[in-house]
Design a protein around this motif. Sequence first.
Motif, short mmCIF file in Angstrom:
data_model
loop_
_atom_site.label_atom_id
_atom_site.label_comp_id
_atom_site.label_asym_id
_atom_site.label_seq_id
_atom_site.Cartn_x
_atom_site.Cartn_y
_atom_site.Cartn_z
N LEU A 175 117.21 46.43 37.12
CA LEU A 175 116.87 46.91 38.59
C LEU A 175 115.65 45.86 39.12
O LEU A 175 114.77 45.61 38.50
CB LEU A 175 116.23 48.28 38.43
CG LEU A 175 117.23 49.43 38.20
CD1 LEU A 175 116.66 50.62 38.06
CD2 LEU A 175 118.35 49.54 39.57
N ARG A 177 112.42 45.03 41.60
CA ARG A 177 110.97 45.87 41.39
C ARG A 177 111.28 46.63 42.50
O ARG A 177 110.88 48.00 42.20
CB ARG A 177 109.82 45.11 42.01
CG ARG A 177 108.54 45.72 42.19
CD ARG A 177 108.01 46.37 41.00
NE ARG A 177 107.70 45.54 39.98
CZ ARG A 177 106.40 44.91 39.87
NH1 ARG A 177 105.74 44.85 40.70
NH2 ARG A 177 106.36 44.08 38.53
N VAL A 180 113.18 50.05 41.28
CA VAL A 180 112.59 50.77 40.45
C VAL A 180 111.88 51.81 41.03
O VAL A 180 111.84 52.85 40.84
CB VAL A 180 111.49 49.94 39.23
CG1 VAL A 180 111.06 50.94 38.52
CG2 VAL A 180 112.62 49.18 38.72
N VAL A 181 110.93 51.49 42.22
CA VAL A 181 110.02 52.10 42.88
C VAL A 181 110.81 53.18 43.71
O VAL A 181 110.56 54.39 43.57
CB VAL A 181 109.30 51.20 44.15
CG1 VAL A 181 108.60 52.15 44.78
CG2 VAL A 181 108.51 50.34 43.04
N ASN A 182 111.76 52.65 44.47
CA ASN A 182 112.73 53.63 45.16
C ASN A 182 113.24 54.68 44.04
O ASN A 182 113.37 55.85 44.46
CB ASN A 182 113.93 52.82 45.72
CG ASN A 182 113.37 52.24 46.95
OD1 ASN A 182 112.46 52.78 47.56
ND2 ASN A 182 114.24 51.08 47.45
N ARG B 177 107.98 47.57 32.99
CA ARG B 177 108.76 48.65 33.41
C ARG B 177 108.04 50.05 33.50
O ARG B 177 107.98 50.73 34.60
CB ARG B 177 110.07 48.63 32.88
CG ARG B 177 110.90 49.72 33.15
CD ARG B 177 111.53 50.20 34.58
NE ARG B 177 112.30 48.78 34.96
CZ ARG B 177 113.64 48.69 34.89
NH1 ARG B 177 114.21 49.49 34.19
NH2 ARG B 177 114.42 47.62 35.32
N VAL B 184 104.00 54.47 40.25
CA VAL B 184 104.65 54.90 41.36
C VAL B 184 104.27 56.59 41.28
O VAL B 184 103.83 57.05 42.43
CB VAL B 184 106.00 54.67 41.25
CG1 VAL B 184 106.65 55.78 42.44
CG2 VAL B 184 106.41 53.07 41.60
N ASP B 227 108.30 54.35 51.62
CA ASP B 227 108.02 53.33 50.60
C ASP B 227 108.73 52.00 51.20
O ASP B 227 109.20 52.33 52.19
CB ASP B 227 108.72 53.88 49.30
CG ASP B 227 110.25 54.33 49.46
OD1 ASP B 227 110.96 54.26 48.70
OD2 ASP B 227 110.26 55.18 50.58
#
Lengths: 227, 227
Positions: A175, A177, A180-182, B177, B184, B227
């Motif tokens: 994934l 960056r 990953v955040v989403n 990761r 987050v 975001d």
Amino acid sequence: MRKIFQQELADLGDDIYAMSLKVAEAVRVAGEALREADIEKAERVIDADNRIDEYEDSIEAMCLSLLARQQPVATDLRLVVSAMRLSATLERMGDLARHVAYSARTRYPEHVCGGPMFELLSDMTHYATEVAEDLTRLLDTHDLEIAEGIRRKDDNLDNALKRSFELLNVEQVELKRHEVVNSVLLTRFLERLGDHCVSGANRLEYLVTGDLDSSVTERLGGESFVD
Amino acid sequence: MRKIFQQELADLGDDIYAMSLKVAEAVRVAGEALREADIEKAERVIDADNRIDEYEDSIEAMCLSLLARQQPVATDLRLVVSAMRLSATLERMGDLARHVAYSARTRYPEHVCGGPMFELLSDMTHYATEVAEDLTRLLDTHDLEIAEGIRRKDDNLDNALKRSFELLNVEQVELKRHEVVNSVLLTRFLERLGDHCVSGANRLEYLVTGDLDSSVTERLGGESFVD
């Protein structure tokens, strides 16, 4: 006087139900916006959140007015206090649907992420929509089997959140960056939606049965946020 | 009868204040656990959360009892309803502190992440501790300048959350990761702590001034989750 009071209590119940319909719609359309990368649906959810907030304000004002003027006791008091709690829960659900919509809008025209994480998120949107719609049916019918069903189906969301940790941290699926955040945010928003439905279901059950133990379990909790 | 009632209201205020002290302690110690990678402190926060939940249960029960038996009106009614709202807000703050502690515990003996993101998270723990402690002083003194200060200081947390998005998505700082996942979550937990403090401050202001507009702004909201 009493007749007016009974009508006011009925109106309160109607408003809670109407608010829940708006919230279920927000959850459904936000899920569609996410799965379909649909910016119009995302915008619709974002714009409609004001209406949900207005419901909370007017329900709280109605409850304060009822408490001050009618000084309800027993079942009627439980109804008024439960209405205040339920409107706060529903308002948070509306916020969470709005946050899902924000994510979809920000990434447009791309999807929020790809691969197995996208499949998982899609599943979570379906589960969340299901329990949000169940909550409206519960508020309409007071059928406590629906409450039991909501608690059971919420497990789907809890399990999906655990699965997302595996995908992210153990399997370390590929994934970018921002994906990953989403994913971290969206899995949490959707799992929290389920928790709030359970909270609302427990509160409704307390209203119907008068059993205070149910209200203790109204708290969002558990280990679901452990990362 | 009235004397007993006034004593009950005073006890209610004392319990809310006592609960807020427990919550501020949880926020402070969770922050220390995070910054120092201290598992004992993390465990302490996790274990103490039960006590905070018990406060919420007993305050809600006390409020229902007061509403049913004393049928308060005007200022007294506002106090009872505000106490219910505040205890729910404080309970959520305790949960968020517990989630921060979970993160610290899970990564022990490592820190949750490194580099500039760790510095940012450390700053956020200080800001969160500050507003949580401000809230206790506000509940003790009813000094509305403290409420204004909480709203102002909450900006620090909102700005830090925005900065975290920049670090993650724009500058794409080097993070493993699990560090991305933790960052987050933790930035959100800490920013939400600030929002709840503002919510509590607004609710207290409504109690003191009787101004319903303040209670409208009790809602956690804004664009902080975008975001």
